[in-house]
Design a protein around this motif. Structure first.
Motif, PDB file in Angstrom:
ATOM      1  N   GLU A 175     -27.973 -11.566 -16.506  1.00  0.00           N
ATOM      2  CA  GLU A 175     -28.066 -10.685 -17.501  1.00  0.00           C
ATOM      3  C   GLU A 175     -27.001  -9.869 -16.471  1.00  0.00           C
ATOM      4  OE1 GLU A 175     -29.680  -7.600 -20.114  1.00  0.00           O
ATOM      5  OE2 GLU A 175     -28.867  -9.726 -20.393  1.00  0.00           O
ATOM      6  N   ASN A 176     -27.358  -9.761 -14.836  1.00  0.00           N
ATOM      7  CA  ASN A 176     -26.359  -9.043 -14.431  1.00  0.00           C
ATOM      8  C   ASN A 176     -24.511  -9.683 -14.254  1.00  0.00           C
ATOM      9  OD1 ASN A 176     -26.815  -6.887 -11.720  1.00  0.00           O
ATOM     10  ND2 ASN A 176     -28.663  -8.483 -12.715  1.00  0.00           N
ATOM     11  N   LEU A 177     -24.976 -11.007 -14.142  1.00  0.00           N
ATOM     12  CA  LEU A 177     -23.702 -12.346 -14.957  1.00  0.00           C
ATOM     13  C   LEU A 177     -23.297 -12.074 -16.431  1.00  0.00           C
ATOM     14  CD1 LEU A 177     -24.627 -15.664 -13.062  1.00  0.00           C
ATOM     15  CD2 LEU A 177     -23.372 -13.660 -12.156  1.00  0.00           C
ATOM     16  N   SER A 178     -24.132 -11.936 -17.080  1.00  0.00           N
ATOM     17  CA  SER A 178     -23.179 -11.440 -18.450  1.00  0.00           C
ATOM     18  C   SER A 178     -22.396 -10.450 -18.291  1.00  0.00           C
ATOM     19  CB  SER A 178     -23.910 -11.841 -19.921  1.00  0.00           C
ATOM     20  OG  SER A 178     -25.333 -10.767 -19.383  1.00  0.00           O
ATOM     21  N   SER A 180     -21.269  -8.399 -16.111  1.00  0.00           N
ATOM     22  CA  SER A 180     -20.252  -8.239 -15.080  1.00  0.00           C
ATOM     23  C   SER A 180     -18.644  -8.554 -15.607  1.00  0.00           C
ATOM     24  CB  SER A 180     -20.753  -9.011 -14.270  1.00  0.00           C
ATOM     25  OG  SER A 180     -20.343 -10.818 -14.255  1.00  0.00           O
ATOM     26  N   PRO A 181     -17.937  -7.809 -15.001  1.00  0.00           N
ATOM     27  CA  PRO A 181     -16.639  -8.244 -15.316  1.00  0.00           C
ATOM     28  C   PRO A 181     -15.920 -10.155 -15.736  1.00  0.00           C
ATOM     29  CG  PRO A 181     -16.292  -6.522 -13.856  1.00  0.00           C
ATOM     30  CD  PRO A 181     -17.819  -7.512 -14.064  1.00  0.00           C
ATOM     31  N   TRP A 182     -17.545 -10.910 -14.816  1.00  0.00           N
ATOM     32  CA  TRP A 182     -17.171 -12.319 -14.914  1.00  0.00           C
ATOM     33  C   TRP A 182     -17.767 -12.753 -16.375  1.00  0.00           C
ATOM     34  CZ3 TRP A 182     -20.866 -16.098 -14.248  1.00  0.00           C
ATOM     35  CH2 TRP A 182     -20.841 -17.674 -14.376  1.00  0.00           C
ATOM     36  N   GLY A 183     -18.854 -11.855 -16.694  1.00  0.00           N
ATOM     37  CA  GLY A 183     -18.993 -12.668 -18.069  1.00  0.00           C
ATOM     38  C   GLY A 183     -18.738 -12.084 -19.095  1.00  0.00           C
ATOM     39  N   LEU A 184     -17.789 -10.500 -19.122  1.00  0.00           N
ATOM     40  CA  LEU A 184     -16.640 -10.406 -20.316  1.00  0.00           C
ATOM     41  C   LEU A 184     -15.853 -11.723 -20.832  1.00  0.00           C
ATOM     42  CD1 LEU A 184     -16.366  -6.854 -18.999  1.00  0.00           C
ATOM     43  CD2 LEU A 184     -17.470  -8.044 -20.784  1.00  0.00           C
ATOM     44  N   ALA A 185     -14.998 -12.292 -19.281  1.00  0.00           N
ATOM     45  CA  ALA A 185     -14.257 -13.613 -18.772  1.00  0.00           C
ATOM     46  C   ALA A 185     -14.710 -14.430 -20.064  1.00  0.00           C
ATOM     47  CB  ALA A 185     -13.583 -13.605 -17.907  1.00  0.00           C
ATOM     48  N   LEU A 186     -15.927 -14.699 -19.563  1.00  0.00           N
ATOM     49  CA  LEU A 186     -16.634 -15.569 -20.271  1.00  0.00           C
ATOM     50  C   LEU A 186     -16.975 -15.534 -22.188  1.00  0.00           C
ATOM     51  CD1 LEU A 186     -19.943 -16.571 -18.872  1.00  0.00           C
ATOM     52  CD2 LEU A 186     -17.981 -17.487 -18.064  1.00  0.00           C
ATOM     53  N   LYS A 187     -16.938 -14.162 -22.111  1.00  0.00           N
ATOM     54  CA  LYS A 187     -16.531 -14.080 -23.858  1.00  0.00           C
ATOM     55  C   LYS A 187     -15.220 -14.607 -24.144  1.00  0.00           C
ATOM     56  CE  LYS A 187     -20.951 -11.000 -23.797  1.00  0.00           C
ATOM     57  NZ  LYS A 187     -21.422  -9.741 -23.309  1.00  0.00           N
ATOM     58  N   ALA A 188     -14.211 -13.376 -22.984  1.00  0.00           N
ATOM     59  CA  ALA A 188     -13.232 -13.980 -24.313  1.00  0.00           C
ATOM     60  C   ALA A 188     -12.655 -15.674 -24.103  1.00  0.00           C
ATOM     61  CB  ALA A 188     -11.653 -13.333 -22.340  1.00  0.00           C
ATOM     62  N   VAL A 189     -12.721 -16.267 -23.528  1.00  0.00           N
ATOM     63  CA  VAL A 189     -13.270 -17.676 -23.270  1.00  0.00           C
ATOM     64  C   VAL A 189     -13.832 -18.269 -24.356  1.00  0.00           C
ATOM     65  CG1 VAL A 189     -13.145 -20.292 -22.465  1.00  0.00           C
ATOM     66  CG2 VAL A 189     -12.425 -17.686 -20.495  1.00  0.00           C
ATOM     67  N   HIS A 190     -14.775 -17.213 -25.269  1.00  0.00           N
ATOM     68  CA  HIS A 190     -15.307 -18.377 -25.719  1.00  0.00           C
ATOM     69  C   HIS A 190     -14.291 -17.949 -27.362  1.00  0.00           C
ATOM     70  CE1 HIS A 190     -19.716 -18.247 -28.639  1.00  0.00           C
ATOM     71  NE2 HIS A 190     -18.292 -19.382 -28.244  1.00  0.00           N
ATOM     72  N   GLY A 191     -13.789 -16.692 -26.928  1.00  0.00           N
ATOM     73  CA  GLY A 191     -13.377 -16.170 -27.949  1.00  0.00           C
ATOM     74  C   GLY A 191     -12.280 -17.212 -28.415  1.00  0.00           C
ATOM     75  N   SER A 192     -10.913 -16.986 -27.355  1.00  0.00           N
ATOM     76  CA  SER A 192      -9.919 -17.682 -27.464  1.00  0.00           C
ATOM     77  C   SER A 192      -9.181 -17.806 -26.016  1.00  0.00           C
ATOM     78  CB  SER A 192      -8.808 -16.781 -27.925  1.00  0.00           C
ATOM     79  OG  SER A 192      -7.594 -17.553 -28.011  1.00  0.00           O
ATOM     80  N   GLU A 193      -9.843 -19.436 -26.053  1.00  0.00           N
ATOM     81  CA  GLU A 193      -8.887 -20.067 -24.583  1.00  0.00           C
ATOM     82  C   GLU A 193      -7.683 -19.729 -24.248  1.00  0.00           C
ATOM     83  OE1 GLU A 193      -9.508 -23.404 -23.332  1.00  0.00           O
ATOM     84  OE2 GLU A 193     -12.126 -23.614 -24.211  1.00  0.00           O
ATOM     85  N   ARG A 194      -6.592 -20.003 -25.296  1.00  0.00           N
ATOM     86  CA  ARG A 194      -5.293 -19.393 -24.874  1.00  0.00           C
ATOM     87  C   ARG A 194      -4.903 -17.652 -24.664  1.00  0.00           C
ATOM     88  NH1 ARG A 194      -1.869 -22.730 -29.502  1.00  0.00           N
ATOM     89  NH2 ARG A 194      -2.468 -24.816 -29.017  1.00  0.00           N
ATOM     90  N   ALA A 195      -5.978 -17.042 -25.472  1.00  0.00           N
ATOM     91  CA  ALA A 195      -5.302 -15.499 -25.262  1.00  0.00           C
ATOM     92  C   ALA A 195      -6.296 -15.420 -23.854  1.00  0.00           C
ATOM     93  CB  ALA A 195      -6.558 -14.754 -25.976  1.00  0.00           C
TER      94      ALA A 195
END
Length: 312
Positions: A175-178, A180-195
């Motif tokens: 929960e803390n990881l997801s 955190s900024p690290w978790g937001l970065a994971l979701k960004a990678v899921h949305g679009s790796e290029r972006a």
């Protein structure tokens, strides 16, 4: 009225449920089922970060579960290691393997990534099956009871509380990881790796890091399984076990930490409830899973959360 942060309320709810369950279900069989739910849930919490949050499929995650189980079995029984040290050694070996295989295979995408992770799982399964002198082969091997200060930890009730504590720690960490900024970065990678790469995220390193983290939780779950049930077989590394993990997080809800816990409960408990169906058990079980998938396409927990939020 006491104000509870939004993330704290579901965590406290899970903690309360875990405290109540062993007083409601008191038989050895029922506690054994609850144990299996908790152990699988720990592995699913990590896998959901990889698949649900980052969008990286893994069909060989049972391999890391098996490494934890067999490391605890072999090092404690054959070499007399302390159980905690043995579990730590298994965790280190599993993370090293996840880093070694994850660095090249996580450059692959979609079906190719799934095939590569499947290959890792099959290799571990074959090693455990054929190294009879070390692993006991297809028949498996027993595991020495864990002892602390001369007191041996045995029995479903004792291990239930250990697994429940480990599950709460795993959920808290995820929960803390997801969030955190690290978790937001994971979701960004899921949305679009290029972006994600365009805004400065090291996409490949991030995918490898979450792969190692999810492998670590699977290894922890495997170590707990070995000592709680005092016996392990190569089936813990089988392809079907990996598929079960994926089914659990899909049914519970991809991208939801608590979805992994709910999915583990459904997939483990439902067959026990359908045991009376005998020859039709698998058929009914499959139809019920299909019904859940069609009715709750986002998974159980996100669908229920959305419905509750809509009513409010």
């Amino acid at each position: 009225m006491v104000f509870l942060p939004r993330r704290l309320l579901p965590f406290l709810s899970l903690a309360v449920i875990l405290v109540i369950l062993p007083f409601v279900f008191t038989s050895k069989f029922q506690l054994s089922v609850l144990l299996l739910v908790g152990i699988n849930a720990i592995a699913c919490v990590g896998l959901n970060l990889l698949v649900g949050n980052t969008g990286q499929i893994s069909l060989g995650h049972a391999a890391f579960f098996a490494i934890g189980a067999y490391a605890s079995a072999i090092l404690t029984d054959d070499h007399g290691w302390n159980a905690g040290v043995a579990a730590g050694a298994g965790l280190a070996a599993s993370c090293a393997l996840a880093l070694a295989v994850g660095w090249p295979i996580l450059r692959l995408k979609d079906n190719y990534l799934a095939m590569a992770t499947l290959g890792v799982g099959l290799v571990i399964y074959l090693v455990l099956t054929h190294e009879i002198a070390l692993t006991g082969g297809p028949d498996g091997r027993s595991v020495r009871a864990l002892a602390i200060g001369g007191f041996r930890l045995r029995g479903e009730a004792t291990w239930y509380w250990i697994v429940a504590g480990a599950l709460l720690l795993s959920v808290w960490a995820a929960e803390n990881l997801s969030s955190s900024p690290w978790g937001l970065a994971l979701k960004a990678v899921h949305g679009s790796e290029r972006a994600a790469a365009a805004v400065g995220i090291n996409v490949h390193a991030l995918k490898v890091a979450v792969f190692v983290f999810s492998a670590a939780l699977a290894t922890l779950a495997g170590s707990l399984y070995a000592h709680a049930y005092a016996f392990v077989t190569p089936d813990v590394a089988s392809f079907m076990h990996s598929v079960e993990f994926v089914v659990m997080i899909v049914i519970g809800g991809l991208g939801s930490v608590y979805g992994g816990v709910a999915g583990a409960a459904i997939v483990v408990v439902l067959p026990q409830l359908l045991a009376a169906a005998r020859d039709y058990e698998q058929l009914v079980f499959g139809l019920m899973l299909m019904a859940i998938a069609f009715v709750m396409r986002r998974g159980l927990v996100p669908t229920l959360a959305g419905a509750i939020g809509g009513r409010r």
